[in-house]
Design a protein around this motif. Structure first.
Motif, PDB file in Angstrom:
ATOM      1  N   ALA A 179     -22.570 -32.864 -41.986  1.00 45.97           N
ATOM      2  CA  ALA A 179     -23.831 -32.170 -41.716  1.00 45.97           C
ATOM      3  C   ALA A 179     -24.355 -31.477 -42.968  1.00 45.97           C
ATOM      4  O   ALA A 179     -25.562 -31.507 -43.255  1.00 45.97           O
ATOM      5  N   PRO A 232     -25.185 -37.490 -39.328  1.00 46.68           N
ATOM      6  CA  PRO A 232     -23.831 -37.205 -39.829  1.00 46.68           C
ATOM      7  C   PRO A 232     -22.802 -37.947 -38.992  1.00 46.68           C
ATOM      8  O   PRO A 232     -22.858 -37.913 -37.765  1.00 46.68           O
ATOM      9  N   ALA A 280     -23.400 -32.858 -33.046  1.00 50.41           N
ATOM     10  CA  ALA A 280     -24.680 -32.745 -33.740  1.00 50.41           C
ATOM     11  C   ALA A 280     -25.636 -33.866 -33.355  1.00 50.41           C
ATOM     12  O   ALA A 280     -26.837 -33.651 -33.188  1.00 50.41           O
TER      13      ALA A 280
END
Length: 389
Positions: free
Chosen positions: A17, A40, A54
């Motif tokens: 990230a 990511p 994420a």
């Protein structure tokens, strides 16, 4: 111009990230009109939970579980945005960093905490478990995890065996009658990027036991412990001896084999599991990227064995998308990845420095490397446009 950022982490210095944060800013500084998408990634090892949370809008769950030495440890895992898929890193509960170096001894460490994480995920309604098994401290063929999930491993007297590889030496029967019933409706996919069988010269003991603190005089005993597990499993889990020669059965001290024979878990390349979960190929087809930037700490001949940058490149290649790999170190055999679709490889380290310095300065070095590449890309694009005119 549309760019996809799809890196792995740089172990110990940059998360995937953070790589995306830095790269996006560097790209837009040089190419303000670029469209930058972030994805990511991970391949089942460190950073897998963070990457999938994420990308899917998931959540993190924290709880106290049994650590590899039997003491409580704080561990966590992720539940993806669908609310039905859990992503677990074995290292969170049963990892080598949880054991102080003087106490590392795979005769005694247990995977029980990993089973507790799986059990907790089932209690929250998860129907799919993705389990990354890198970085383990254990050598118990997953016996601890199975016990946490309701299995009973017994000695000749019908008593539960002790934890760790030493307990496997006493194993006489595996009873799966009290397994958590929720496992029947769940699928467990093990992210495994090693090809080692359970036993033999390339097996779990020979290749990995010393990394977990095993002394030379323990190696034969540790091998016997896994062989005992395999023998008993063939009797009580209805599997053939050949199963334990399969690639990946020796992963994480045999946990790959234990969960596969007792729970029907499947062993798959880590990147493939992650890419399938995120529908990565469909994204490439939909978005029509002009460039993909990937990366990891080091790229070398081992990257060809399903590591993330090559996984990304193999999906991009048939779609004619150039792939740039940004790495900390360009190792031996890195050039072999070009045949798999990696267009060019660039190290962020542009001068003489120690590993510690490179890791400490990684954010600044990455920003500078991406900036220089985008300057070159921009200049090339301007020249091509001039030639067309």
């Amino acid at each position: 111009m549309k760019i996809l950022l799809a890196p792995d982490s740089f172990k110990g210095s940059l998360s995937a990230a953070l790589f995306c944060d830095i790269a996006q800013e560097a790209i837009l500084t040089q190419l303000p009109d670029a469209i930058v998408h972030r994805c990511p990634l991970a391949d089942g090892g460190e950073g897998t939970v963070d990457a999938l949370i994420a990308n899917t809008g998931g959540t993190r769950v924290s709880l106290s579980v049994t650590g590899p030495l039997g003491d409580p440890v704080e561990a966590s895992y992720g539940i993806l945005g669908d609310g039905a898929t859990a992503i677990i890193e074995m290292a969170s509960a049963s990892g080598l960093p949880l054991v102080p170096p003087p106490q590392r001894n795979p005769m005694h460490t247990t995977s029980f905490g990993t089973g507790e994480l799986i059990r907790d995920a089932l209690s929250r309604g998860c129907k799919q478990i993705i389990l990354g098994i890198g970085g383990s401290a254990t050598h118990d063929a997953g016996a601890g995890a199975l016990c946490a999930l309701g299995a009973t491993l017994l000695d000749h007297n019908g008593d539960p065996i002790p934890a760790g590889a030493e307990g496997l030496l006493l194993l006489n029967r595996i009873d799966l009658g009290e397994l958590d019933p929720r496992l029947a409706d769940a699928r467990i996919d093990i992210a495994c990027d090693v090809a080692n069988p359970l036993l033999g010269e390339n097996g779990a003991t020979a290749i990995y036991a010393s990394q977990k603190g095993a002394r030379s005089e323990q190696m034969e005993v540790l091998e016997s412990a896994l062989a005992r597990f395999a023998s008993v499993a063939c009797q009580h889990c209805k599997c053939a001896p050949e199963f334990f020669s399969l690639p990946g059965s020796g992963a994480a001290g045999g946990l790959g084999a234990g969960l596969a024979v007792a729970l029907g878990a499947t062993l798959k390349p880590g990147f493939k599991i992650i890419a399938d979960t995120l529908k990565f190929e469909a994204r490439l087809d939909r978005e029509h990227y002009d460039l993909i930037i990937t990366g990891e700490g080091e790229i070398n001949y081992q990257t060809l064995e399903g590591k993330l940058p090559v996984g990304v490149a193999r999906m991009a290649s048939p779609r004619k998308i150039p792939v740039i790999a940004i790495v900390g170190k360009i190792g031996e055999g890195a050039e072999q990845t070009h045949a798999e679709g990696i267009t060019s490889i660039h190290s962020i380290v542009d001068g003489v420095c120690s590993l510690e310095q490179a890791m400490e300065q990684a954010p600044e070095l990455l920003e500078r490397c991406i900036g220089q590449l985008m300057r070159l890309w921009n200049a090339s694009a301007r020249r091509a446009k001039t030639n067309e005119e």
